[in-house]
Design a protein around this motif. Structure first.
Motif, PDB file in Angstrom:
ATOM      1  N   ILE A   1       3.817   6.689   7.665  1.00 25.21           N
ATOM      2  CA  ILE A   1       2.796   5.777   7.162  1.00 25.21           C
ATOM      3  C   ILE A   1       2.663   4.603   8.117  1.00 25.21           C
ATOM      4  O   ILE A   1       3.658   4.116   8.657  1.00 25.21           O
ATOM      5  CB  ILE A   1       3.140   5.291   5.732  1.00 25.21           C
ATOM      6  N   SER A   2       1.441   4.176   8.337  1.00 24.24           N
ATOM      7  CA  SER A   2       1.208   3.023   9.193  1.00 24.24           C
ATOM      8  C   SER A   2      -0.074   2.335   8.743  1.00 24.24           C
ATOM      9  O   SER A   2      -0.857   2.907   7.990  1.00 24.24           O
ATOM     10  CB  SER A   2       1.121   3.434  10.667  1.00 24.24           C
TER      11      SER A   2
ATOM     12  N   MET B   1       0.843  -1.182   0.000  1.00 33.39           N
ATOM     13  CA  MET B   1       0.000   0.000   0.000  1.00 33.39           C
ATOM     14  C   MET B   1       0.882   1.237   0.000  1.00 33.39           C
ATOM     15  O   MET B   1       2.005   1.205   0.513  1.00 33.39           O
ATOM     16  CB  MET B   1      -0.939   0.011   1.214  1.00 33.39           C
ATOM     17  N   ALA B   2       0.340   2.283  -0.544  1.00 29.99           N
ATOM     18  CA  ALA B   2       1.123   3.516  -0.613  1.00 29.99           C
ATOM     19  C   ALA B   2       0.201   4.717  -0.650  1.00 29.99           C
ATOM     20  O   ALA B   2      -0.976   4.619  -1.005  1.00 29.99           O
ATOM     21  CB  ALA B   2       2.016   3.507  -1.860  1.00 29.99           C
TER      22      ALA B   2
ATOM     23  N   VAL C   1       4.448   9.191  -2.063  1.00 22.58           N
ATOM     24  CA  VAL C   1       4.751   9.868  -0.795  1.00 22.58           C
ATOM     25  C   VAL C   1       5.348   8.875   0.205  1.00 22.58           C
ATOM     26  O   VAL C   1       6.377   9.145   0.819  1.00 22.58           O
ATOM     27  CB  VAL C   1       3.485  10.503  -0.204  1.00 22.58           C
ATOM     28  N   ALA C   2       4.689   7.724   0.377  1.00 19.64           N
ATOM     29  CA  ALA C   2       5.144   6.733   1.349  1.00 19.64           C
ATOM     30  C   ALA C   2       4.586   5.368   0.980  1.00 19.64           C
ATOM     31  O   ALA C   2       3.536   5.267   0.342  1.00 19.64           O
ATOM     32  CB  ALA C   2       4.710   7.117   2.756  1.00 19.64           C
ATOM     33  N   HIS C   3       5.296   4.318   1.431  1.00 18.53           N
ATOM     34  CA  HIS C   3       4.940   2.945   1.046  1.00 18.53           C
ATOM     35  C   HIS C   3       5.107   1.996   2.224  1.00 18.53           C
ATOM     36  O   HIS C   3       6.013   2.185   3.060  1.00 18.53           O
ATOM     37  CB  HIS C   3       5.845   2.512  -0.103  1.00 18.53           C
TER      38      HIS C   3
ATOM     39  N   CYS D   1      -4.814   7.129  -1.703  1.00 17.49           N
ATOM     40  CA  CYS D   1      -4.449   5.844  -1.133  1.00 17.49           C
ATOM     41  C   CYS D   1      -4.444   4.821  -2.267  1.00 17.49           C
ATOM     42  O   CYS D   1      -5.302   4.871  -3.162  1.00 17.49           O
ATOM     43  CB  CYS D   1      -5.477   5.473  -0.072  1.00 17.49           C
ATOM     44  N   SER D   2      -3.492   3.888  -2.227  1.00 21.35           N
ATOM     45  CA  SER D   2      -3.416   2.884  -3.286  1.00 21.35           C
ATOM     46  C   SER D   2      -3.023   1.534  -2.717  1.00 21.35           C
ATOM     47  O   SER D   2      -2.391   1.461  -1.651  1.00 21.35           O
ATOM     48  CB  SER D   2      -2.409   3.312  -4.348  1.00 21.35           C
ATOM     49  N   ALA D   3      -3.386   0.472  -3.441  1.00 16.08           N
ATOM     50  CA  ALA D   3      -3.045  -0.887  -3.015  1.00 16.08           C
ATOM     51  C   ALA D   3      -2.744  -1.722  -4.250  1.00 16.08           C
ATOM     52  O   ALA D   3      -3.361  -1.537  -5.304  1.00 16.08           O
ATOM     53  CB  ALA D   3      -4.188  -1.510  -2.228  1.00 16.08           C
ATOM     54  N   GLY D   4      -1.788  -2.636  -4.104  1.00 11.28           N
ATOM     55  CA  GLY D   4      -1.418  -3.460  -5.234  1.00 11.28           C
ATOM     56  C   GLY D   4      -0.865  -4.799  -4.801  1.00 11.28           C
ATOM     57  O   GLY D   4      -0.553  -4.997  -3.621  1.00 11.28           O
TER      58      GLY D   4
END
Length: 125
Positions: free
Chosen positions: A70-71, A34-35, A48-50, A96-99
């Motif tokens: 990020i948490s 996620m990022a 920004v963060a991962h 927000c993203s997820a992969g």
């Protein structure tokens, strides 16, 4: 399918703080990373963060290191971005993203299949 909904954006003065939340629903076992990304008007979408869902290891863009954290809470299906010492240049729409793709450069938006609609962050000087 996985649905992502961001919240927590708003307007703050420089030096202030905000906490963004990403609520995840759907088949949550289909992603491993996620990022947070952000996009300012007229600019590209930047990482920004991962964080990986199975790890506490985190990676940050140089521009936010030491200010953002990020948490995630897997039990609650939540992703967070704590933003401190905000600057006007942090103004952007935050996504927000997820992969599920392993490897690659974490800030490559093509690695993420699922995206939220974004939440606006505006920092005034």
């Amino acid at each position: 399918q996985v649905q992502l909904v961001e919240s927590g954006g708003g307007s703050v003065q420089a030096g202030g703080s905000l906490r963004l939340t990403c609520t995840v629903s759907g088949y949550t076992r289909t992603y491993y990373r996620m990022a947070w990304f952000r996009q300012a008007p007229g600019k590209e979408r930047d990482g920004v963060a991962h964080i990986y869902t199975g790890s506490t290891d985190t990676v940050y863009a140089d521009s936010v290191k030491g200010r953002f954290t990020i948490s995630r809470d897997n039990a609650k299906n939540m992703l967070y971005l704590q933003m401190n010492s905000l600057k006007p240049e942090d103004t952007a729409m935050y996504y927000c993203s997820a992969g599920s793709a392993y490897g690659g450069r974490w800030s490559d938006s093509g690695l993420y299949k699922y995206w939220g609609l974004g939440t606006q962050v505006t920092v005034s000087s």
